[in-house]
Design an enzyme around this catalytic site. Structure first.
Site, PDB file in Angstrom:
ATOM      1  N   GLU A  15       0.838  -1.211   0.000  1.00  0.00           N
ATOM      2  CA  GLU A  15       0.000   0.000   0.000  1.00  0.00           C
ATOM      3  C   GLU A  15       0.869   1.255   0.000  1.00  0.00           C
ATOM      4  O   GLU A  15       0.598   2.223  -0.716  1.00  0.00           O
ATOM      5  CB  GLU A  15      -0.923  -0.018   1.218  1.00  0.00           C
ATOM      6  CG  GLU A  15      -1.727   1.246   1.416  1.00  0.00           C
ATOM      7  CD  GLU A  15      -1.620   1.780   2.837  1.00  0.00           C
ATOM      8  OE1 GLU A  15      -1.241   2.958   2.997  1.00  0.00           O
ATOM      9  OE2 GLU A  15      -1.900   1.025   3.780  1.00  0.00           O
ATOM     10  N   GLU A  18      10.241   1.493   2.298  1.00  0.00           N
ATOM     11  CA  GLU A  18       8.901   1.476   2.879  1.00  0.00           C
ATOM     12  C   GLU A  18       8.663   0.248   3.752  1.00  0.00           C
ATOM     13  O   GLU A  18       7.862   0.297   4.682  1.00  0.00           O
ATOM     14  CB  GLU A  18       7.860   1.538   1.771  1.00  0.00           C
ATOM     15  CG  GLU A  18       7.903   2.808   0.961  1.00  0.00           C
ATOM     16  CD  GLU A  18       7.641   4.055   1.788  1.00  0.00           C
ATOM     17  OE1 GLU A  18       6.742   4.028   2.658  1.00  0.00           O
ATOM     18  OE2 GLU A  18       8.357   5.055   1.582  1.00  0.00           O
TER      19      GLU A  18
END
Length: 969
Positions: A65, A138
């Site tokens: 995401e 991330e």
């Protein structure tokens, strides 16, 4: 008839409840499903959602995401998401991971901007770059600075989830879900368990995207006043690039248990030496998927009946039991394919867990036998119906609410349109309510349901140290298994990633991000009609706005009449007005009366430095809403609670104080940056100091002492509450704010005037609120592995008088330097700067931060970053983003309230227009002005850190810092 040949029109229905034409389409080539809601809402919404069932707890869906928004085929820049944050007029822009799906919603009231957002998001989800460097940044990676340094984990999601797992409430919720559905994907952590995240490989990460991010697995929602045919054209331009690829993403059902189970766990926390109050326990059930809209509404109504307010019977029994400090759970949650329900208590002695379980089950059994009273049912149904019809979704666009409502059924092969209507289902429930329906549901859903789990957790003072050591040992073992070549390669990879993070995107690539121009922006402010006057001896403000037959009323009382020592009592005083009853009725009857006759009555406080610097606008508000026929009853209730609340109700007040304390303690870790911000500013201005007394760490200290005082000296507490009421409720220091259309106002004005005329009146002057303001240098300790780092100062006091253009400079700073240095390179979940033009207060803040001194160094380098200059494109985008914030749509009640608050703070329309002009005319000189101010912050600003004790002690030792260490949790 379909609006586009690439799509098959499956259904086309008018849904009156949401004033929308609902059209359900299926893309012929790929099978993608699209719900197109056509209505007159200017706040347009787009959302694309994929079923993303995780097979483990590595956080793969969560990391993905984050990562898809870090560059795509059409927009090959490092952070298109941030470019949109910087320069879009979005009213919503985010993405979120759920246990079984990942959603990407955007919204904007500007049509051109809306299409830009949709375009970037579609390219992001279907054609992301997903480089290995993005995965490392991330998700997770090893970081090694040099051969003598320790090997450490870094990664935005890795550190975010460390923060989540530091919060006892999150530990409890995770344990409940994973234990209630152990044989399904819900038994995994979709966000990621920090212990498991480093097991995720880049290859698995890429494969997950290939499998699930495909039109054949997509559910798309459009809602608003944009062109319905254009929606399908936009989608087909993307979907047609794919072939059909059926995705096996169905969520398997959890097999039912034959007997209830129990599970216990721990969290990193401290134990009260005086009395064990560190435990939580909840009784939880798995429930079958609802069969339709009526059953879904029934679940919501039953939850409200049982625990929806302080007078609801199960909540009341739990909070009055003396076993705990506050309720957890509160009803049926329908987010998962098989819903769950839970009720319990926090702040318990772990030895009392079985008593709590028994109390929950006994109370439910008792309700089956005695039933709900007609008053209880009427109040619940009226409250529920009022909110269904009002459709006030607060800061969230209505279209997003429709999207998630539809997805609850749609995602699992059900009907997406049925959940959006309610008239037929509500009428059926009203008919059944008095025939034992809800009592039978308690028996079916709870008492006869053997898929029950009692979950308990308690503090373990050693767990934090154990977790830290376990991670260090794991990393040490990894390091020991690396030869010199591997170690040197790790250093090279660390340096390479940092270099990539420092790289600037090519101007030609940045130019590909679609944006508005300054010519697309309105030059004039938006105004709200306001009529000022007098009513019954009080100050009146009236706003003639279309309110769909609802009257919104705010009664404001000036806090300047109260001695400053009384201010910390206000949050509980406000609750006491509504939750202790009156001399004529107990608080249960009062709560039911409010539910039967109004859309709700609430209390709150508002604080702000006045625009002219003359002091603080500080007000206590009692606000209500009702249909015209019920306004008289609403006023009667307001009069009763203001003048006749049972402030002598010791037991009830003690329960509220315990709930308030427990709720605050639960918010400390998830809201750490806000608490640091409040603490920083409490040493700078009067308004900041008051905010700290009403909602900061000082307020928590007050609550802890108040709980003891209630037991030892209730007479003094009661006298203080009465004193506040006698002084505060005074129409001569009062404002009455009404939002309604002219016909409604004409109808209800006489009754309102009579009500106000009957309120007490007294000549009271402002009292002295002068306080000695001292900047804070503090390290506030919590049992967690992340920090919240703040540094701030008052720029006016440092000689810097800035214009509204400073908001544009901060938008740029937050979306470039702060994002890159604190989040991307530092691994924190977030970093930002905040500035209040009226007070002059400025603060740097970080969220779930693995660093401390490093982050402070980043703050001190901000001025240099601003002096590096800004390009024309970035300047324009930053202006657009700030104007978008100014023009964010508001629901009608918020419009009336905001207009009133601007008047109370001295923010005239002329000043608003001046500020807008300053924003639209922002220049590089404004960047230089803020850079000068931030140099002063670097030299003279003060520091507050909320975080682990070891990190704070180490910072003091390393820099010989002057952080005064004190324990919060």
């Amino acid at each position: 008839m379909t609006l586009h040949p690439a799509f098959e029109l499956v259904r086309d229905e008018k849904i009156n409840e949401i004033n929308s034409q609902a059209q359900l389409y299926r893309h012929r080539k790929t099978g993608a499903e699209v719900l197109s809601l056509v209505n007159d809402d200017e706040n347009k919404v787009f959302g694309i959602t994929f079923k993303t069932p995780p097979e483990d707890s590595t956080g793969i869906a969560h990391i993905l995401e984050h990562s898809v928004l870090c560059g795509s085929r059409k927009y090959p820049v490092k952070k298109p998401f941030v470019e949109l944050l910087k320069g879009s007029m979005h009213t919503f822009l985010n993405a979120m991971t759920f246990p079984d799906k990942t959603a990407y919603p955007v919204a904007s009231a500007n049509l051109k901007d809306f299409y830009n957002l949709v375009d970037v998001y579609l390219d992001a989800v279907f054609f992301p770059l997903l480089t290995e460097d993005t995965f490392a940044q991330e998700g997770w990676h090893y970081e090694l600075e040099n051969l003598d340094a320790p090997l450490v984990y870094k990664g935005v999601v890795f550190n975010e989830m460390k923060g989540v797992y530091s919060n006892p409430d999150s530990v409890m919720q995770t344990l409940v879900q994973r234990s209630l559905y152990p044989d399904t994907i819900y038994g995994n952590s979709s966000g990621g368990d920090p212990k498991d995240i480093p097991a995720l490989s880049y290859e698995q990460f890429r494969a997950f995207h290939t499998k699930y991010y495909h039109p054949s697995n997509a559910r798309v929602v459009f809602a608003g006043d944009d062109d319905a045919a254009k929606r399908l054209e936009i989608l087909d331009n993307v979907f047609s690039q794919f072939e059909a690829a059926p995705v096996d993403a169905d969520i398997k059902l959890q097999p039912r248990w034959n007997a209830p189970r129990q599970i216990k766990g721990t969290y990193a926390g401290t134990i009260d030496a005086e009395k064990r109050r560190d435990g939580m326990v909840s009784v939880n059930w798995m429930i079958d998927p609802p069969s339709g809209r009526e059953e879904t509404l029934s679940h919501g109504l039953l939850s409200y009946l049982l625990a929806g307010n302080s007078a609801a019977p199960l909540r009341k029994k739990l909070t009055e039991s003396g076993l705990g400090e506050g309720m957890i759970g509160g009803g049926i949650s329908t987010w998962l394919r098989q819903p769950s329900a839970g009720f319990g208590l926090k702040g318990i002695d772990p030895a009392d867990a079985e008593k709590v379980e028994k109390l929950v089950l006994d109370t439910l059994a008792e309700l089956v036998e005695t039933g709900f009273s007609p008053e209880q049912r009427e109040a619940a149904i009226n409250t529920f119906e009022f909110h269904l019809r009002e459709q006030n979704t607060g800061s969230q666009p209505r279209g997003m609410s429709y999207m998630f409502t539809a997805l609850g059924s749609w995602l699992h092969g059900g009907d997406p349109l049925g959940p959006l209507s309610f008239e037929t289902a509500l009428a059926a429930l009203k008919e059944k309510a008095g025939q034992g329906h809800f009592e039978a549901e308690i028996r079916r859903l709870f008492l006869e349901n053997t898929h029950r789990l009692t979950t308990g957790i308690e503090a373990d003072p050693e767990q934090g140290a154990r977790d830290t050591k376990a991670e260090a040992d794991k990393l040490a073992a990894v390091r020991a298994g690396m030869d010199d070549a591997a170690l040197k390669d790790a250093i090279v990879q660390t340096e390479r990633l940092k270099a990539l993070q420092e790289e600037v995107d090519k101007p030609e690539d940045l130019a590909k991000i679609p944006t508005l121009t300054l010519a697309d922006l309105d030059r004039e402010i938006r105004t709200v009609p306001t009529e000022e006057g007098d009513i019954g001896g009080a100050r009146l403000m009236y706003h003639d706005l279309p309110t769909l037959g609802i009257v919104y009323l705010d009664l404001g009382f000036d806090l300047h009449v109260l001695d400053k020592e009384l201010l910390p009592y206000l949050p509980l005083f406000g609750r006491a007005l509504l939750q202790t009853g009156t001399s004529k009725e107990d608080f249960v009857s009062l709560t039911q009366r409010i539910g039967r006759s109004t859309g709700g009555i609430a209390q709150h406080r508002s604080l702000a430095t006045k625009l002219d610097g003359s002091g603080t606008a500080a007000w206590f508000f009692l606000s209500g809403k009702a249909v015209p026929a019920k306004v008289g009853e609403m006023l009667d209730i307001m009069g009763d609670v203001l003048l006749d609340a049972r402030l002598d109700n010791r037991e009830r007040f003690r329960q509220m104080a315990l709930e308030e304390k427990a709720g605050f303690e639960a918010r400390v870790i998830p809201s750490g940056n806000s608490l640091v911000d409040t603490r920083l500013k409490s040493g700078l201005t009067e308004a900041g100091w008051i905010a700290e007394q009403l909602g900061g760490i000082s307020y928590l200290e007050f609550l802890r002492s108040l709980v003891k005082q209630i037991d030892s000296d209730w007479a003094s507490v009661e006298a203080t509450l009465r004193q506040i009421r006698d002084i505060l409720v005074n129409k001569k220091r009062m404002v009455v704010n009404v939002t309604a259309d002219d016909a409604l106002w004409t109808e209800i004005r006489p009754g309102l005037e009579a009500f106000v005329s009957g309120l007490p009146a007294a000549d009271r002057a402002d009292v002295d609120w002068s306080v000695s303001l001292h900047p804070h240098w503090e390290g506030l300790t919590i049992p967690g592995q992340v920090n919240y780092v703040g540094k701030g100062a008052n720029l006016k006091a440092l000689g810097h008088d800035l214009s509204a253009a400073s908001s544009v400079v901060l938008r740029y700073l937050n979306t470039t330097y702060m994002w890159d240095k604190v989040r991307v390179q530092g691994g924190a979940y977030g970093g930002s700067s905040r500035f209040d033009l009226s007070s002059g207060n400025f603060a740097f803040l970080s969220y779930r931060d693995p660093n401390l001194l490093r982050t402070l160094d980043v703050y001190d380098g901000a001025a240099k970053a601003l002096r590096a200059g800004i390009g024309d494109t970035d300047l324009t985008r930053s202006v657009i983003g700030v104007v978008g914030d100014l023009d964010r749509p508001e629901f009608v009640d918020s419009k009336g309230y905001s207009a009133m608050w601007r008047i109370l703070t001295g923010t005239t329309d002329a000043i608003r227009q001046q500020r807008r002009n300053e924003i639209l005319n922002t220049s590089r000189a404004d960047f230089a002005a803020l850079a000068d101010a931030l140099e002063a912050v670097a030299a003279e600003g003060h520091v507050v850190v909320l975080g682990g004790e070891a990190a704070i002690v180490a910072a003091n030792d390393q820099r010989q810092s002057k952080l005064k260490i004190s324990k919060v949790l």
